[in-house]
Design a protein around this motif. Structure first.
Motif, PDB file in Angstrom:
ATOM      1  N   ASP A 141       0.799  -1.233   0.000  1.00 49.39           N
ATOM      2  CA  ASP A 141       0.000   0.000   0.000  1.00 49.39           C
ATOM      3  C   ASP A 141       0.831   1.283   0.000  1.00 49.39           C
ATOM      4  OD1 ASP A 141      -2.268  -1.469   0.016  1.00 49.39           O
ATOM      5  OD2 ASP A 141      -2.770  -1.127   2.127  1.00 49.39           O
ATOM      6  N   VAL A 142       2.169   1.156   0.067  1.00 49.65           N
ATOM      7  CA  VAL A 142       2.981   2.375   0.253  1.00 49.65           C
ATOM      8  C   VAL A 142       2.783   3.388  -0.888  1.00 49.65           C
ATOM      9  CG1 VAL A 142       4.807   1.506   1.783  1.00 49.65           C
ATOM     10  CG2 VAL A 142       4.994   1.188  -0.706  1.00 49.65           C
ATOM     11  N   HIS A 143       2.423   2.902  -2.081  1.00 46.95           N
ATOM     12  CA  HIS A 143       2.287   3.809  -3.235  1.00 46.95           C
ATOM     13  C   HIS A 143       1.112   4.780  -3.087  1.00 46.95           C
ATOM     14  CE1 HIS A 143      -0.487   0.511  -4.032  1.00 46.95           C
ATOM     15  NE2 HIS A 143      -1.158   1.365  -4.770  1.00 46.95           N
ATOM     16  N   ARG A 144       0.299   4.619  -2.035  1.00 45.64           N
ATOM     17  CA  ARG A 144      -0.845   5.529  -1.828  1.00 45.64           C
ATOM     18  C   ARG A 144      -0.526   6.702  -0.902  1.00 45.64           C
ATOM     19  NH1 ARG A 144      -5.753   1.522  -0.129  1.00 45.64           N
ATOM     20  NH2 ARG A 144      -5.678   0.152  -1.932  1.00 45.64           N
ATOM     21  N   TYR A 145       0.646   6.672  -0.243  1.00 43.85           N
ATOM     22  CA  TYR A 145       0.893   7.604   0.865  1.00 43.85           C
ATOM     23  C   TYR A 145       2.227   8.338   0.733  1.00 43.85           C
ATOM     24  CZ  TYR A 145      -2.627   4.636   3.126  1.00 43.85           C
ATOM     25  OH  TYR A 145      -3.767   3.938   3.436  1.00 43.85           O
ATOM     26  N   GLY A 146       2.410   9.325   1.607  1.00 44.64           N
ATOM     27  CA  GLY A 146       3.741   9.877   1.847  1.00 44.64           C
ATOM     28  C   GLY A 146       4.436   8.907   2.793  1.00 44.64           C
ATOM     29  N   VAL A 147       5.693   8.545   2.493  1.00 42.24           N
ATOM     30  CA  VAL A 147       6.366   7.487   3.264  1.00 42.24           C
ATOM     31  C   VAL A 147       7.667   8.019   3.880  1.00 42.24           C
ATOM     32  CG1 VAL A 147       7.453   5.211   3.093  1.00 42.24           C
ATOM     33  CG2 VAL A 147       5.303   5.665   1.894  1.00 42.24           C
ATOM     34  N   ALA A 148       7.895   7.621   5.151  1.00 45.02           N
ATOM     35  CA  ALA A 148       9.034   8.143   5.918  1.00 45.02           C
ATOM     36  C   ALA A 148      10.323   7.393   5.643  1.00 45.02           C
ATOM     37  CB  ALA A 148       8.726   8.017   7.415  1.00 45.02           C
ATOM     38  N   GLN A 149      11.423   8.161   5.686  1.00 42.67           N
ATOM     39  CA  GLN A 149      12.738   7.541   5.868  1.00 42.67           C
ATOM     40  C   GLN A 149      13.190   7.974   7.260  1.00 42.67           C
ATOM     41  OE1 GLN A 149      15.616   8.278   2.749  1.00 42.67           O
ATOM     42  NE2 GLN A 149      17.306   7.661   4.077  1.00 42.67           N
ATOM     43  N   PRO A 150      12.952   7.106   8.262  1.00 39.43           N
ATOM     44  CA  PRO A 150      13.244   7.514   9.644  1.00 39.43           C
ATOM     45  C   PRO A 150      14.727   7.365   9.963  1.00 39.43           C
ATOM     46  CG  PRO A 150      12.165   5.350   9.593  1.00 39.43           C
ATOM     47  CD  PRO A 150      12.383   5.760   8.162  1.00 39.43           C
ATOM     48  N   LYS A 151      15.189   8.198  10.938  1.00 40.69           N
ATOM     49  CA  LYS A 151      16.593   8.069  11.360  1.00 40.69           C
ATOM     50  C   LYS A 151      16.749   7.018  12.454  1.00 40.69           C
ATOM     51  CE  LYS A 151      18.366  12.661  10.196  1.00 40.69           C
ATOM     52  NZ  LYS A 151      18.957  13.915  10.709  1.00 40.69           N
ATOM     53  N   SER A 152      15.628   6.654  13.127  1.00 37.39           N
ATOM     54  CA  SER A 152      15.681   5.605  14.161  1.00 37.39           C
ATOM     55  C   SER A 152      14.327   4.923  14.185  1.00 37.39           C
ATOM     56  CB  SER A 152      15.971   6.223  15.530  1.00 37.39           C
ATOM     57  OG  SER A 152      14.832   6.951  15.960  1.00 37.39           O
ATOM     58  N   ASN A 153      14.193   3.883  15.017  1.00 37.75           N
ATOM     59  CA  ASN A 153      12.873   3.248  15.052  1.00 37.75           C
ATOM     60  C   ASN A 153      12.140   3.456  16.379  1.00 37.75           C
ATOM     61  OD1 ASN A 153      14.315   1.578  16.603  1.00 37.75           O
ATOM     62  ND2 ASN A 153      13.934  -0.314  15.441  1.00 37.75           N
ATOM     63  N   ALA A 154      12.328   4.630  16.977  1.00 36.56           N
ATOM     64  CA  ALA A 154      11.614   4.971  18.215  1.00 36.56           C
ATOM     65  C   ALA A 154      10.196   5.462  17.874  1.00 36.56           C
ATOM     66  CB  ALA A 154      12.378   6.064  18.942  1.00 36.56           C
ATOM     67  N   GLU A 155       9.370   5.630  18.933  1.00 39.79           N
ATOM     68  CA  GLU A 155       8.001   6.144  18.698  1.00 39.79           C
ATOM     69  C   GLU A 155       8.070   7.562  18.110  1.00 39.79           C
ATOM     70  OE1 GLU A 155       4.195   5.600  21.308  1.00 39.79           O
ATOM     71  OE2 GLU A 155       5.067   7.530  21.888  1.00 39.79           O
ATOM     72  N   LEU A 156       9.007   8.361  18.644  1.00 40.01           N
ATOM     73  CA  LEU A 156       9.271   9.688  18.062  1.00 40.01           C
ATOM     74  C   LEU A 156      10.634   9.614  17.392  1.00 40.01           C
ATOM     75  CD1 LEU A 156       8.422  12.757  17.900  1.00 40.01           C
ATOM     76  CD2 LEU A 156       9.934  13.084  19.863  1.00 40.01           C
ATOM     77  N   PHE A 157      10.695   9.898  16.106  1.00 40.07           N
ATOM     78  CA  PHE A 157      11.957   9.751  15.392  1.00 40.07           C
ATOM     79  C   PHE A 157      12.183  10.972  14.507  1.00 40.07           C
ATOM     80  CE2 PHE A 157       8.517   7.657  13.096  1.00 40.07           C
ATOM     81  CZ  PHE A 157       8.602   8.217  11.837  1.00 40.07           C
ATOM     82  N   GLU A 158      13.454  11.244  14.230  1.00 38.36           N
ATOM     83  CA  GLU A 158      13.722  12.338  13.290  1.00 38.36           C
ATOM     84  C   GLU A 158      13.632  11.789  11.865  1.00 38.36           C
ATOM     85  OE1 GLU A 158      16.664  16.164  12.717  1.00 38.36           O
ATOM     86  OE2 GLU A 158      17.034  14.820  14.420  1.00 38.36           O
TER      87      GLU A 158
END
Ligand code: UTP
Length: 296
Positions: free
Chosen positions: A168-185
């Motif tokens: 389903d990723v092609h339907r959304y804006g998708v993140a490239q996170p810097k970490s896998n915490a609940e809050l990530f940069e």
């Protein structure tokens, strides 16, 4: 710093829900007992928003009417002794001020947000899509947590994310996170990537907190996917210009109900109706009988 301004874009055509949305906004479709946009407003009111700016468009006046006081209806319910039904209109008295402006050309979600600039000015603000409910009966305080994270981290933006299947990723804006915490940069964010391009399966989930510099980014970017001014592209520009942009993952009890297509609209309606205190138990029994083929 208190963040108490919310922008709710509701101008989109809702063409994926035709013919239901031919002459009524998709944001007014009921999920259980209430229209979608009422859940959005209740969620925002609960987390302390005091001013709400709807970005509306043609054919959306029923949204304005829904949040206005209807004196005639109130009188009628009083005179006919239907006090219990009066309670259903309590939301009309929420401690919130409503504002409306029109997106006069449908140039995309980013453009809709840019229409809020003269109202928002130099204040930080929330964006909540008017076609998405977060959590059963909108019982989520993710916007409050995002606003707190925004202030604590002196962020330029905090964006809500949910995990979706890679298909389903092609339907959304998708993140490239810097970490896998609940809050990530966020290292980057990509609008509607192919499965191969997608840097993760974390999809933008209809809630955002922005510093006013998002307006400069929106002003400067060119039309992106679908020829629209994409909000995701503006967030990407803020990151590439050195801004601090964070993602916050929705929690397990904060499922996103997207009403923008029939598949998820039907699912949302059934889930909310089943959770209804008064009508849910009977509906459950009816569905069980229906599914097991012995309904008379
Ligand atoms: P969608 O991306 O679902 O677009 O909008 P849409 O145009 O409403 O739906 P389809 O693709 O025709 O079926 C997400 C949110 O952004 C708003 C919509 O009202 C919805 O709440 N939106 C979208 C705008 O306000 N303006 C736009 O130009 C596009």
């Amino acid at each position: 710093m208190q963040i108490n301004v919310a922008v709710v874009p509701v101008a989109g055509l809702g063409s994926r829900l035709l013919p239901a949305t031919k002459s009524q906004p998709k944001e007014m479709l009921p999920v259980g007992r209430k229209p979608v946009v009422q859940y959005v407003v209740e969620e925002l009111t609960r987390v302390g928003m005091e001013q709400m700016l709807f970005i509306t468009g043609q054919g959306k006046t029923s949204i304005e009417n829904h949040f206005d006081l209807n004196h005639e209806l109130i009188e009628n319910l009083r005179e006919t002794g239907k006090e219990d039904l009066l309670a259903e209109l309590d939301y009309e008295r929420a401690p919130i001020r409503y504002f409306f402006t029109r997106q006069r050309q449908l140039l995309g979600l980013g453009h809709a947000v840019l229409c809020a600039r003269p109202f928002v000015g130099d204040r930080p603000f929330v964006v909540a899509l008017g076609d998405s409910i977060i959590g059963m009966n909108a019982q989520s305080d993710v916007v409050r947590r995002m606003a707190d994270a925004f202030v604590e981290n002196k962020a330029d933006a905090v964006v809500a994310f949910e995990e979706v299947p890679m298909s389903d990723v092609h339907r959304y804006g998708v993140a490239q996170p810097k970490s896998n915490a609940e809050l990530f940069e966020l290292a980057d964010v990509i609008e509607k990537p192919s499965r191969e391009e997608a840097p993760s399966n974390l999809a933008i989930a209809a809630r955002y907190v922005f510093a006013p510099n998002i307006f400069d980014a929106l002003d400067e970017i060119l039309p992106g996917k679908g020829g629209e001014i994409q909000l995701t592209d503006a967030i990407r520009k803020v990151i590439h210009d050195g801004g601090r942009v964070y993602g916050m993952c929705l929690r397990e009890n904060e499922k996103r109900y997207d009403i923008g297509n029939f598949e998820s609209y039907f699912r949302a309606f059934v889930e909310f109706a089943l959770a209804d205190e008064k009508f849910g138990p009977d509906l459950r029994q009816y569905l069980e009988e229906l599914l097991h083929g012995n309904h008379s």
